[in-house]
Design an enzyme around this catalytic site. Structure first.
Site, PDB file in Angstrom:
ATOM      1  N   HIS A 294     -38.989  -1.434 -64.173  1.00 14.55           N
ATOM      2  CA  HIS A 294     -39.468  -2.637 -64.855  1.00 14.55           C
ATOM      3  C   HIS A 294     -38.373  -3.679 -65.053  1.00 14.55           C
ATOM      4  O   HIS A 294     -37.232  -3.326 -65.354  1.00 14.55           O
ATOM      5  CB  HIS A 294     -40.050  -2.260 -66.224  1.00 14.55           C
ATOM      6  CG  HIS A 294     -41.124  -1.225 -66.146  1.00 14.55           C
ATOM      7  ND1 HIS A 294     -40.867   0.115 -66.374  1.00 14.55           N
ATOM      8  CD2 HIS A 294     -42.448  -1.333 -65.860  1.00 14.55           C
ATOM      9  CE1 HIS A 294     -42.002   0.792 -66.234  1.00 14.55           C
ATOM     10  NE2 HIS A 294     -42.975  -0.059 -65.914  1.00 14.55           N
TER      11      HIS A 294
ATOM     12  N   ASP B  82     -35.331  -0.975 -66.770  1.00 11.06           N
ATOM     13  CA  ASP B  82     -35.271   0.430 -66.382  1.00 11.06           C
ATOM     14  C   ASP B  82     -35.535   0.505 -64.877  1.00 11.06           C
ATOM     15  O   ASP B  82     -35.611  -0.522 -64.208  1.00 11.06           O
ATOM     16  CB  ASP B  82     -36.242   1.302 -67.209  1.00 11.06           C
ATOM     17  CG  ASP B  82     -37.722   0.986 -66.978  1.00 11.06           C
ATOM     18  OD1 ASP B  82     -38.054   0.351 -65.961  1.00 11.06           O
ATOM     19  OD2 ASP B  82     -38.552   1.363 -67.824  1.00 11.06           O
TER      20      ASP B  82
ATOM     21  N   SER C 151     -48.247  -1.355 -66.550  1.00 11.13           N
ATOM     22  CA  SER C 151     -47.065  -1.483 -67.407  1.00 11.13           C
ATOM     23  C   SER C 151     -46.380  -2.839 -67.283  1.00 11.13           C
ATOM     24  O   SER C 151     -45.611  -3.230 -68.167  1.00 11.13           O
ATOM     25  CB  SER C 151     -46.045  -0.381 -67.087  1.00 11.13           C
ATOM     26  OG  SER C 151     -45.630  -0.461 -65.736  1.00 11.13           O
TER      27      SER C 151
END
Length: 349
Positions: free
Chosen positions: A327, A324, A34
């Site tokens: 991240h 978040d 991610s």
């Protein structure tokens, strides 16, 4: 219509020739999780997605693309720094095609890891499948440009790898299977071997310029601080120690493969210390908050828990190190990418 198709074909070839004439890196090719996923998970049956607001609210047009941030991610900044283009598209995104991928493409999948068992946790694309997609891309590129031109791009492209955090945080430390089978060092060796095999296969497929990403200070992610709530929400130093130790093993791997694979230019892009510096001294980088994230309460939200209806989401993500609970914000991504570009990637200029 035929004239227009020919026009665009010739224009694309001309731009590719100009790119190769003025830059040593004609394309950016991305593998990983991610931290570098440009939206491949949008097309995968998994709960780990970010193709909805407020993700992407500071992206071009405010569009949620599937990038796990409020805006761009490191490969985008790196591609722009090399003078290629400001965005690296996801291979599975139906909006793009081989014309777009000729100068850069992303195969990464949020939630994946070196270990196949890690990708199974949230049903995402395993690393071996990312390599299979790359092989498809090679075939498409050769059909599009011809063997000689395609092979030149594939050989001169910069390959970025950013992966490994999920192997520890969403697999080894969270579930019992791997931790009962391996000690921490044994698991690190297991992952490093997979990394070495992957890089060797990439090399055999024609890749020469490869950047292997190290682990961040993963014990300082807001989610891990929240899990450490009973101990004061400090960084989990056990996790940070594991990250540094694994990065040392990756550095040894880089040295070994540079000696074994004739013609390879393999570098370690280690984000640990620049991110640690940002987290420990946020004011020095113009941030106000490093312990909690912008989205929601900033303690645990990510993916579907990070929604536009959450009343706690911050108004200015530029003040936060993290978007978040897992991240970084676009601004943090830009700082880290700039650091990597000016240090370990500088040799490819």
């Amino acid at each position: 219509m035929a004239f227009k198709a020919i026009y665009w074909f010739l224009l694309t070839h001309f731009l590719l020739q100009i790119s190769r004439a003025y830059a040593r890196v004609p394309a950016i090719i991305v593998f990983g999780d991610s931290s570098v996923d440009a939206g491949n998970n949008n097309q995968v049956s998994t709960i780990l997605k970010s193709d909805f607001p407020p993700y992407g609210r500071d992206f071009y047009g405010g569009q949620p693309t599937g990038r796990f941030s409020n805006g761009r991610i490191p490969p985008d900044f790196i591609s722009e720094a090399f003078g290629i283009k400001p965005l690296i598209p996801a291979f599975l995104d139906p909006f793009y095609n081989i014309k777009d991928f000729a100068t850069g493409v992303c195969f990464a999948s949020a939630g994946t890891g070196y270990d196949n068992a890690t990708s199974d946790v949230l049903s995402v694309i395993p690393l071996w499948k990312e390599l299979e997609y790359y092989k498809e891309y090679q075939q498409d590129l050769r059909i599009y440009l011809g063997n000689d031109e395609a092979n030149e791009i594939l050989g001169e492209a910069l390959y970025l790898m950013s992966i490994g955090t999920n192997d520890f945080l969403e697999n080894y430390y969270l579930l019992s299977n791997r931790s009962s089978e391996y000690s921490t060092e044994e698991y690190q060796n297991f992952l490093a071997k997979i990394a070495g095999n992957f890089i060797t296969e990439l090399f055999q497929l024609g890749a020469r310029k490869i950047s292997l990403g190290g682990l961040p200070p993963m014990g300082c992610l807001p989610l891990e601080r929240t899990r450490n709530l009973l101990l004061g929400s400090d960084c989990v130093e056990t996790y940070n120690d594991a990250a540094r130790s694994f990065n040392n093993k990756l550095e040894e791997l880089v040295d070994r493969l540079n000696g074994e694979l004739v013609g390879i230019q393999l570098v370690l892009a280690n984000p640990y210390y620049i991110l640690s510096d940002i987290i420990q001294n946020p004011e020095s980088f113009g941030f106000e908050e490093a312990a909690t994230a912008c989205c929601g309460t900033g303690l645990f939200e990510m993916g579907y828990m990070c929604t536009k209806i959450n009343p706690f989401t911050c108004s200015d993500a530029n003040q936060y190190v993290f978007w978040d609970a897992f991240h970084p914000t676009e601004r943090t991504n830009g700082i880290v990418a700039d650091h990597v570009f000016k240090t370990c990637l500088a040799q490819f200029l």
